[in-house]
Design an enzyme around this catalytic site. Structure first.
Site, mmCIF file in Angstrom:
data_model
loop_
_atom_site.group_PDB
_atom_site.id
_atom_site.type_symbol
_atom_site.label_atom_id
_atom_site.label_comp_id
_atom_site.label_asym_id
_atom_site.label_seq_id
_atom_site.Cartn_x
_atom_site.Cartn_y
_atom_site.Cartn_z
ATOM 1 N N LYS A 11 0.773 -1.223 0.016
ATOM 2 C CA LYS A 11 0.073 0.086 -0.150
ATOM 3 C C LYS A 11 0.822 1.261 0.197
ATOM 4 O O LYS A 11 2.005 1.246 0.272
ATOM 5 C CB LYS A 11 -0.806 -0.096 1.143
ATOM 6 C CG LYS A 11 -0.412 0.057 2.713
ATOM 7 C CD LYS A 11 0.055 1.631 3.017
ATOM 8 C CE LYS A 11 0.738 1.332 4.328
ATOM 9 N NZ LYS A 11 1.633 2.472 4.767
ATOM 10 N N GLY A 103 5.045 -6.193 6.105
ATOM 11 C CA GLY A 103 4.825 -7.305 7.061
ATOM 12 C C GLY A 103 3.057 -7.316 7.342
ATOM 13 O O GLY A 103 2.677 -8.505 7.368
ATOM 14 N N ASP A 137 -2.353 -1.839 10.166
ATOM 15 C CA ASP A 137 -2.428 -1.689 8.799
ATOM 16 C C ASP A 137 -3.245 -3.169 8.244
ATOM 17 O O ASP A 137 -3.394 -3.105 6.918
ATOM 18 C CB ASP A 137 -1.113 -1.478 8.007
ATOM 19 C CG ASP A 137 -0.587 -0.160 8.265
ATOM 20 O OD1 ASP A 137 -1.558 0.590 8.554
ATOM 21 O OD2 ASP A 137 0.569 0.103 8.119
#
Ligand code: ATP
Length: 284
Positions: A11, A103, A137
């Site tokens: 992203k 991650g 996230d």
């Protein structure tokens, strides 16, 4: 089914504002998150033993229980009350600790992948709730597309997709600690807020030029203090015809939004001589 292959997309933040530190130690943020097609590929394979084996082509990520994919497995076996192991191969393309959610997207891929491989029938909403316990996230990486995120990143509102835009990414090959950047933000003396609602409107109306000219990230100046080259990369992107350029997340990756493929390719060629890693991508 013995194995499943899952793509894990990165992203960028089209805007990132940090509002205030919360009592729980997190920061309240206001951000626009955009999935891009720069991706890792994960292969999940059933094994007989009740453990996790992680393999990767990337030397910079841990292969033990500190890898976010391990945490994702732990959460899923707890949720489904299972005793089942998994072999996880992570083919990494997304730079590590780069502001691209490398991650988090791997953890999201394991949550989604195990849900399929083990026929668990967990809803997307439940997967996002579990993801939240792994990292702020992760829920977005499960949702994908374009989203306005508040809270610590978990209060997500999907917005009209800003898909198919040409993106150039430049990464200087340094890892940046997100926690360190938060610590160094001077939130007391902030003059202006980033007009996130206006930017959301630009996306909804597909006003790419207005959006690109107004993208902003409150973390950028902190990271530029350590790596002035980030400001130079932004200038190079703009001089080569980017509509806008910004550091993503806590950095240090810089992205440029282009509407002309030739200009983008010329910029890529130029930056490849200066910067360790340069990638072409598209928004999803
Ligand atoms: P964000 O944009 O969500 O802040 P980031 O892109 O800046 O994330 P990551 O690539 O997620 O950062 O890496 C942050 C840390 O997480 C690194 O120190 C890395 O060693 C660790 N880590 C654990 N598991 C993984 C994984 N599967 N992929 C990448 N990094 C991982």
């Amino acid at each position: 089914m013995e194995e499943v292959v899952i793509e894990a997309y990165g992203k960028i933040n089209l805007a990132l504002d940090v509002l205030y530190p919360r009592d729980d130690g997190y920061h309240e943020i206001d951000t626009i998150m955009q999935q891009i097609d720069l991706k890792d590929t994960l292969i999940l394979r059933n094994i007989d033993e009740d453990k996790v084996i992680i393999e990767s082509n990337c030397k910079d990520i841990p292969l033990d229980e500190t890898n976010l994919v391990y945490k994702a497995w732990e959460k899923i076996v707890k949720e489904a009350n299972l005793k089942r192991g998994i072999h996880i191969t992570i083919h990494k393309n997304i730079p590590v600790a780069a502001g691209l959610a490398g991650g988090s997207t791997n953890a999201a891929a394991v949550l989604k992948g195990l849900n399929i491989l083990w026929d668990l029938n967990l809803s997307q909403k439940r997967l996002m709730e579990i993801g939240m316990e792994i990292g702020a996230d992760v829920p977005f990486c499960i949702l994908g597309g374009t989203a306005h995120a508040k809270g610590i990143g978990e209060k997500l509102t999907r917005i009209k997709s800003f898909s198919n835009k040409l993106i150039l990414l430049a990464n200087i090959g340094k890892e940046v600690s997100t926690a360190d950047v938060y610590d160094r933000l001077d939130l007391q003396n902030r003059q202006d807020r980033i007009p996130i609602d206006k930017l959301v409107e630009y996306i909804e109306e597909d006003m790419v030029i207005e959006l690109s000219q107004n993208i902003a990230n409150v973390m950028e100046s902190v990271v530029i203090e350590d790596y002035p080259v980030i400001a130079e990369i932004k200038e190079h992107m703009m001089r080569h015809g980017a509509l806008g350029s910004l550091m993503s997340g806590s950095g240090p990756t810089v992205f440029g939004i282009f509407d002309d493929e030739e200009k983008l390719l010329r910029c890529k060629e130029f930056l490849e001589r200066k910067v360790e890693k340069v990638f072409l991508a598209k928004t999803i």
